[in-house]
Scaffold this motif. Structure first.
Motif, PDB file in Angstrom:
ATOM      1  N   LYS A  67       0.796 -13.612   3.686  1.00 14.80           N
ATOM      2  CA  LYS A  67      -0.137 -13.673   3.647  1.00 14.80           C
ATOM      3  C   LYS A  67      -1.034 -12.436   2.704  1.00 14.80           C
ATOM      4  N   ARG A  68      -0.333 -10.771   2.872  1.00  6.69           N
ATOM      5  CA  ARG A  68      -0.681  -9.797   1.760  1.00  6.69           C
ATOM      6  C   ARG A  68      -0.365 -10.320   1.087  1.00  6.69           C
ATOM      7  N   GLU A  69       0.010 -11.318  -0.060  1.00  4.00           N
ATOM      8  CA  GLU A  69      -0.181 -11.995  -0.799  1.00  4.00           C
ATOM      9  C   GLU A  69      -1.070 -12.423  -1.814  1.00  4.00           C
ATOM     10  N   PHE A  70      -2.099 -12.959  -0.723  1.00  3.38           N
ATOM     11  CA  PHE A  70      -2.781 -13.976  -1.100  1.00  3.38           C
ATOM     12  C   PHE A  70      -4.537 -13.260  -1.552  1.00  3.38           C
ATOM     13  N   ASP A  71      -4.251 -14.502  -2.441  1.00  2.76           N
ATOM     14  CA  ASP A  71      -6.039 -13.390  -2.871  1.00  2.76           C
ATOM     15  C   ASP A  71      -7.026 -14.556  -4.321  1.00  2.76           C
ATOM     16  N   HIS A  72      -7.607 -14.549  -3.861  1.00  2.00           N
ATOM     17  CA  HIS A  72      -8.333 -16.547  -4.570  1.00  2.00           C
ATOM     18  C   HIS A  72      -8.466 -16.251  -5.755  1.00  2.00           C
ATOM     19  N   GLY A  73      -8.081 -15.860  -6.712  1.00  2.00           N
ATOM     20  CA  GLY A  73      -7.912 -15.444  -7.606  1.00  2.00           C
ATOM     21  C   GLY A  73      -6.597 -15.472  -8.263  1.00  2.00           C
ATOM     22  N   GLU A 305      -7.357  -8.892   4.320  1.00  5.85           N
ATOM     23  CA  GLU A 305      -6.203  -8.882   3.602  1.00  5.85           C
ATOM     24  C   GLU A 305      -6.686  -8.660   1.745  1.00  5.85           C
ATOM     25  N   TYR A 306      -7.687  -8.707   1.362  1.00  6.63           N
ATOM     26  CA  TYR A 306      -8.608  -8.396   0.298  1.00  6.63           C
ATOM     27  C   TYR A 306      -8.158  -6.558  -0.093  1.00  6.63           C
ATOM     28  N   TRP A 307      -9.147  -6.401   1.318  1.00  9.47           N
ATOM     29  CA  TRP A 307      -9.610  -5.105   1.352  1.00  9.47           C
ATOM     30  C   TRP A 307      -7.935  -4.167   2.083  1.00  9.47           C
ATOM     31  N   ASN A 308      -7.324  -4.926   2.951  1.00  9.95           N
ATOM     32  CA  ASN A 308      -6.029  -3.970   3.252  1.00  9.95           C
ATOM     33  C   ASN A 308      -5.080  -3.681   1.616  1.00  9.95           C
ATOM     34  N   SER A 309      -5.461  -4.852   0.768  1.00  5.85           N
ATOM     35  CA  SER A 309      -4.155  -4.781  -0.201  1.00  5.85           C
ATOM     36  C   SER A 309      -5.023  -3.442  -1.200  1.00  5.85           C
ATOM     37  N   GLN A 310      -6.695  -3.511  -1.398  1.00  5.86           N
ATOM     38  CA  GLN A 310      -6.306  -2.213  -2.305  1.00  5.86           C
ATOM     39  C   GLN A 310      -5.951  -0.819  -1.504  1.00  5.86           C
ATOM     40  N   ILE A 311      -5.746  -0.779  -0.342  1.00  4.79           N
ATOM     41  CA  ILE A 311      -5.010   0.877  -0.386  1.00  4.79           C
ATOM     42  C   ILE A 311      -3.998   0.610   0.032  1.00  4.79           C
ATOM     43  N   ARG A 312      -2.890  -0.115  -0.618  1.00  2.00           N
ATOM     44  CA  ARG A 312      -1.669  -0.329  -0.560  1.00  2.00           C
ATOM     45  C   ARG A 312      -1.028   0.892  -1.791  1.00  2.00           C
TER      46      ARG A 312
END
Length: 312
Positions: A67-73, A305-312
């Motif tokens: 799930k953390r890898e998913f991004d619409h683009g 998840e989109y926003w969580n990935s911004q801060i990883r």
């Protein structure tokens, strides 16, 4: 005959998804490969366990991501890399082909060398209410059209409208333009369509290619969806700054109210207005997301998840 692949991001598939695959396997234009990008393997395992009788097709390829890898683009970009077909069709797991002619009709406009993408008409589900039904008709009318840069003045933001619920792409143009954006909270399809238009290509809306697809969102879900829409537009001013979508939203509200009066459903107008307020507030806050705290963004968004990935 050109090879056609179908690409579908999948998350928590249900029994209906097996029917989607079955319908894709019986199109008048044969599918070379059905490429599934599934989020979280455990949900796919549950789907297979719960639908043991579903037929296994040799042309289905499945890839799993977290799930953390998913991004619409990015997810769609990676899925396209798994295909070598001259035409690939992006779909969502809840888009049900109406008939066996879906792909045949959908890819027909791509025979014109400057048509980069063709998207299908979306028809409401049987359980859809009058507001959702009219919204589908408003956004996906019965008449087809092919849009170009000359239509921006007349059509505004709808010139760039496209939907990966069901859309066919020419690979040669896709590769030339660099594909979908690498990161997208929303609107990866419209962003690509805008790039096509600005490159001098055209975008086809193909009304006789039809899928059954509609939603029954709550007001809170509408707020969150439109918050992400606002974020997407704020992040891409090069596309949306000159063609604001507020006027199109207002036109939809007015037309819906008029339609409800005409069909004797005036009692639904006030709830529709309230839903529209939720949409508008979400959209406006999304456009101003840079002024919001991370905590507030996480409260408003539909895509955490989109926003969580911004801060990883």
């Amino acid at each position: 005959m050109q090879e056609v692949d179908v690409i579908i991001p999948v998350y928590k598939p249900g029994a209906e998804f097996a029917k989607v695959i079955e319908k894709l396997e019986h199109q008048t234009v044969p599918v070379h490969r059905i490429i599934l990008f599934n989020t979280e393997q455990k949900y796919w395992s549950a789907f297979e366990y719960e639908t043991p009788r579903r037929k296994r097709y040799e042309n289905v390829r499945i890839y799993h991501i977290s799930k953390r890898e998913f991004d619409h683009g990015r997810t769609r970009r990676e899925a396209v890399k798994k295909s070598a077909a001259e035409i690939f069709v992006m779909m969502t797991q809840d888009a049900m082909p109406e008939d066996k002619f879906l792909l045949e009709k959908l890819i027909a406009p791509l025979s014109e060398k400057d048509v980069a993408v063709s998207y299908a008409r979306q028809l409401p589900r049987e359980e859809a209410g009058p507001v959702e039904r009219f919204t589908r008709e408003f956004n996906y009318p019965a008449e087809s059209c092919i849009k170009s840069g000359r239509d921006i003045e007349k059509m505004g933001i709808k010139t760039f409208f496209c939907s990966n619920v069901c859309a066919a792409y020419r690979r040669d143009i896709y590769e030339k333009l660099g594909g979908f954006v690498r990161r997208a909270i929303f609107n990866e399809d419209m962003l690509y369509a805008a790039a096509c238009i600005k490159a001098g290509c055209r975008v086809a809306y193909t009304a006789d290619a039809r899928v059954i697809h509609s939603h029954q969102y709550t007001n809170k879900e509408q707020f969150r969806r439109n918050f992400d829409l606002g974020v997407s537009q704020a992040q891409h001013p090069e596309v949306f700054e000159g063609v604001p979508s507020e006027s199109e939203g207002i036109r939809l509200v007015k037309r819906t109210a008029e339609h409800l009066r005409q069909i004797g459903e005036s009692r639904r107008i006030l709830p529709m207005y309230i839903t529209s307020i939720y949409k508008f507030l979400g959209y406006q806050l999304g456009k101003k997301y840079k002024r919001l705290s991370f905590r507030r963004i996480m409260k408003y968004t539909m895509n955490r998840e989109y926003w969580n990935s911004q801060i990883r």
